[in-house]
Design an enzyme around this catalytic site. Structure first.
Site, PDB file in Angstrom:
ATOM      1  CG  ASN A  13      -2.194  -0.791   0.997  1.00 27.07           C
ATOM      2  OD1 ASN A  13      -3.066  -0.374   0.233  1.00 27.07           O
ATOM      3  ND2 ASN A  13      -2.290  -1.947   1.638  1.00 27.07           N
ATOM      4  CG  LEU A  84       0.310  -4.518  12.460  1.00 34.12           C
ATOM      5  CD1 LEU A  84       0.678  -5.992  12.572  1.00 34.12           C
ATOM      6  CD2 LEU A  84      -1.034  -4.361  11.780  1.00 34.12           C
ATOM      7  CG  LEU A  86      -3.798   1.881  20.491  1.00 34.97           C
ATOM      8  CD1 LEU A  86      -4.916   1.408  19.570  1.00 34.97           C
ATOM      9  CD2 LEU A  86      -4.103   1.484  21.936  1.00 34.97           C
ATOM     10  CB  ILE A  87      -2.242   6.110  16.796  1.00 35.46           C
ATOM     11  CG1 ILE A  87      -2.011   5.366  15.473  1.00 35.46           C
ATOM     12  CG2 ILE A  87      -1.751   7.543  16.700  1.00 35.46           C
ATOM     13  CD1 ILE A  87      -0.562   5.216  15.052  1.00 35.46           C
ATOM     14  CG  ASN A 101      -5.613   1.617   9.919  1.00 32.91           C
ATOM     15  OD1 ASN A 101      -4.544   1.313   9.370  1.00 32.91           O
ATOM     16  ND2 ASN A 101      -6.371   0.720  10.521  1.00 32.91           N
ATOM     17  CG  HIS A 103      -9.282  -3.326   9.486  1.00 35.08           C
ATOM     18  ND1 HIS A 103      -8.354  -3.741  10.408  1.00 35.08           N
ATOM     19  CD2 HIS A 103     -10.246  -4.286   9.453  1.00 35.08           C
ATOM     20  CE1 HIS A 103      -8.734  -4.908  10.923  1.00 35.08           C
ATOM     21  NE2 HIS A 103      -9.885  -5.249  10.367  1.00 35.08           N
TER      22      HIS A 103
HETATM   23  C1  GAR Z   1      -3.003  -4.540   4.413  1.00 39.80           C
HETATM   24  O1  GAR Z   1      -3.872  -5.543   3.959  1.00 39.80           O
HETATM   25  C2  GAR Z   1      -3.690  -3.698   5.469  1.00 39.80           C
HETATM   26  O2  GAR Z   1      -5.057  -3.548   5.252  1.00 39.80           O
HETATM   27  C3  GAR Z   1      -3.435  -4.537   6.702  1.00 39.80           C
HETATM   28  O3  GAR Z   1      -2.106  -4.963   6.583  1.00 39.80           O
HETATM   29  C4  GAR Z   1      -1.824  -5.141   5.178  1.00 39.80           C
HETATM   30  C5  GAR Z   1      -0.527  -4.442   4.870  1.00 39.80           C
HETATM   31  O4  GAR Z   1      -0.093  -4.791   3.598  1.00 39.80           O
HETATM   32  N1  GAR Z   1      -3.640  -3.765   7.899  1.00 39.80           N
HETATM   33  C6  GAR Z   1      -4.158  -4.283   9.009  1.00 39.80           C
HETATM   34  O5  GAR Z   1      -4.446  -5.464   9.136  1.00 39.80           O
HETATM   35  C7  GAR Z   1      -4.382  -3.269  10.137  1.00 39.80           C
HETATM   36  N2  GAR Z   1      -5.176  -3.840  11.184  1.00 39.80           N
HETATM   37  P1  GAR Z   1       1.039  -3.956   2.868  1.00 39.80           P
HETATM   38  O6  GAR Z   1       2.224  -3.837   3.834  1.00 39.80           O
HETATM   39  O7  GAR Z   1       1.401  -4.776   1.676  1.00 39.80           O
HETATM   40  O8  GAR Z   1       0.482  -2.614   2.496  1.00 39.80           O
END
Ligand code: GAR
Length: 189
Positions: A13, A84, A86-87, A101, A103
């Site tokens: 992302n 991951l 908490l802010i 964020n 999710h």
């Molecule tokens: C993403 O799918 C994001 O939505 C998730 O971690 C992944 C990161 O992927 N976030 C969470 O689960 C937050 N609770 P990436 O490092 O390839 O962007």
């Protein structure tokens, strides 16, 4: 406007956001904040010439030094992308409605502490959901509870494995997250 990305995972992302804002006049990525020294996002930031600030729990929770760093890059907006922790309250106060964020599930389902990455998709699979998709939301002091800004969904089939679900949802994340950030920046200028 200047964006800091907080990320600690593979960084896909973060890559999409950096790519998008290379050609958007609305904002640019000025900093990546990361808490894992072997995170994929570090190499991606280097590719884009974006500096990385490494943090540990002590710096993040026991001091407000990160605020000085963010201010030194004139950060206006923070996007969490696979971050991951908490802010803490001092950041939320400093960036009201300016921390978002993504999710990988349709909140309020499948959120909260411990619900991240594959745990989410395994729970979605176990519940036999017929759809899933990403949620983009404002960040407050509780995991995954801030106001929802955007959701989109995809159909799941009974044969989909958690990995298939992850792939489908991640592709929607990539498609929408940068654009939603841009819209928010436009509305906050
Ligand atoms: C993403 O799918 C994001 O939505 C998730 O971690 C992944 C990161 O992927 N976030 C969470 O689960 C937050 N609770 P990436 O490092 O390839 O962007």
């Amino acid at each position: 406007m200047n964006i800091a990305i907080f990320a600690s995972g593979s960084g896909s992302n973060a890559r999409k956001i950096m790519e998008y804002f290379q050609s958007s006049g609305v904002g640019r990525v000025v900093l990546v904040v990361c808490n894992r020294k072997n995170a994929g996002v570090i190499g991606i930031a280097a590719e884009f010439g974006v500096p990385v600030q490494m943090i540990d729990r002590n710096l993040f929770y026991e001091s407000e030094r990160l605020l000085d760093v963010l201010e030194s890059y004139r950060t206006d907006f923070i996007a969490l992308a696979g971050f991951l922790w908490l802010i803490p309250g001092y950041l939320i106060k400093a960036y009201p409605d300016r921390i978002v964020n993504i999710h990988p599930a349709l909140l309020p389902k499948y959120g909260g502490h411990g619900m991240y990455g594959h745990h989410v998709h395994e729970a979605v699979k176990a519940a036999g959901e017929q759809e899933s998709g990403p949620t983009i939301h404002f960040v407050n002091e509780h995991y995954d509870e801030g106001d929802i800004i955007f959701q989109t969904s995809c159909r799941l089939s009974p044969e989909d494995t958690p990995e298939d679900i992850a792939r489908k949802v991640l592709s929607l994340e990539h498609e929408h997250y940068p654009r939603v950030i841009e819209q928010l920046l436009l509305s906050q200028r």
